[in-house]
Design a protein around this motif. Structure first.
Motif, PDB file in Angstrom:
ATOM      1  N   GLU A 186       5.611   2.443   0.248  1.00 41.61           N
ATOM      2  CA  GLU A 186       6.082   2.611   1.625  1.00 41.61           C
ATOM      3  C   GLU A 186       5.058   3.379   2.455  1.00 41.61           C
ATOM      4  O   GLU A 186       4.810   3.059   3.617  1.00 41.61           O
ATOM      5  N   GLN A 209       2.208   1.034   3.268  1.00 42.15           N
ATOM      6  CA  GLN A 209       2.586   0.074   4.314  1.00 42.15           C
ATOM      7  C   GLN A 209       2.597   0.738   5.693  1.00 42.15           C
ATOM      8  O   GLN A 209       2.161   0.147   6.679  1.00 42.15           O
ATOM      9  N   GLN A 210       3.054   1.963   5.738  1.00 44.91           N
ATOM     10  CA  GLN A 210       3.065   2.703   7.003  1.00 44.91           C
ATOM     11  C   GLN A 210       1.628   2.946   7.476  1.00 44.91           C
ATOM     12  O   GLN A 210       1.309   2.790   8.656  1.00 44.91           O
ATOM     13  N   ILE A 247      -0.961   1.120   6.722  1.00 45.83           N
ATOM     14  CA  ILE A 247      -1.493  -0.188   7.127  1.00 45.83           C
ATOM     15  C   ILE A 247      -1.058  -0.514   8.555  1.00 45.83           C
ATOM     16  O   ILE A 247      -1.852  -0.991   9.364  1.00 45.83           O
ATOM     17  N   GLU A 248       0.193  -0.252   8.867  1.00 46.68           N
ATOM     18  CA  GLU A 248       0.692  -0.514  10.218  1.00 46.68           C
ATOM     19  C   GLU A 248      -0.046   0.333  11.256  1.00 46.68           C
ATOM     20  O   GLU A 248      -0.399  -0.156  12.332  1.00 46.68           O
TER      21      GLU A 248
END
Length: 189
Positions: free
Chosen positions: A44, A47-48, A50-51
């Protein structure tokens, strides 16, 4: 000894209870969630990240695209209107020439007309000089292919005139040290 063991068991039990309490929150409806595990979940978190990086990348691309469009627009305007300063400086000379033509109709004296044309020519050359235009020197100089163009070779001028500019057939000009027209010259051979 028994007291020490029971004391150790109590502290171990309290530490375990505090750790589980820290990992769990109790909602008002009685359900429990694990907040520590969600915060430390590497997938998670990645992914954060990456965003965030994707957002930064998109902003940088958009900013560069805007910069490119702005500079292209400025360059186009410069090309279209770049000569405005020069044209504005030359317009008074055109006015002088028109006045000279009108006054030339009123007189038959060639000396007066010649003097007027010389004054207009001097004013024009000063205006060009103010815009960064200069005449290439050809008087008794060595022939230089960077600024001169040989259109004739003059033989039999002697060793002291060999490779020197003998005559200038057409003046050459520079604009801010860049040759915009080579001087056409005759060179001694």
């Amino acid at each position: 000894m028994e007291e020490e063991e029971s004391l150790n068991e109590q502290t171990t039990e309290e530490t375990t209870n505090n750790a589980t309490d820290a990992q769990q929150d109790t909602h008002s409806d009685g359900t429990e969630t694990e907040t520590e595990d969600a915060e430390t979940d590497p997938l998670e978190k990645a992914q954060q990240e990456i965003e965030e990086l994707k957002d930064k990348y998109l902003r940088a691309v958009a900013e560069f695209d805007n910069y490119r469009k702005r500079t292209l627009k400025e360059r186009t305007e410069l090309i279209l209107n770049g000569g405005e300063k020069v044209i504005t400086a030359i317009l008074p000379i055109v006015d002088d020439m028109e006045r000279a033509i009108e006054n030339g109709k009123k007189t038959d004296e060639p000396d007066v007309l010649r003097e007027g044309m010389e004054l207009i020519c001097q004013k024009f050359l000063k205006t060009l000089e103010a815009q960064g235009v200069s005449v290439i020197d050809t008087d008794d100089t060595d022939f230089n292919t960077d600024v001169h163009e040989a259109v004739a070779m003059v033989p039999g001028m002697g060793d002291d005139k060999k490779g020197k500019v003998i005559d200038c057939l057409q003046k050459g000009y520079k604009l801010n040290d860049k040759v915009i027209r080579h001087a056409k010259v005759a060179v001694g051979q």
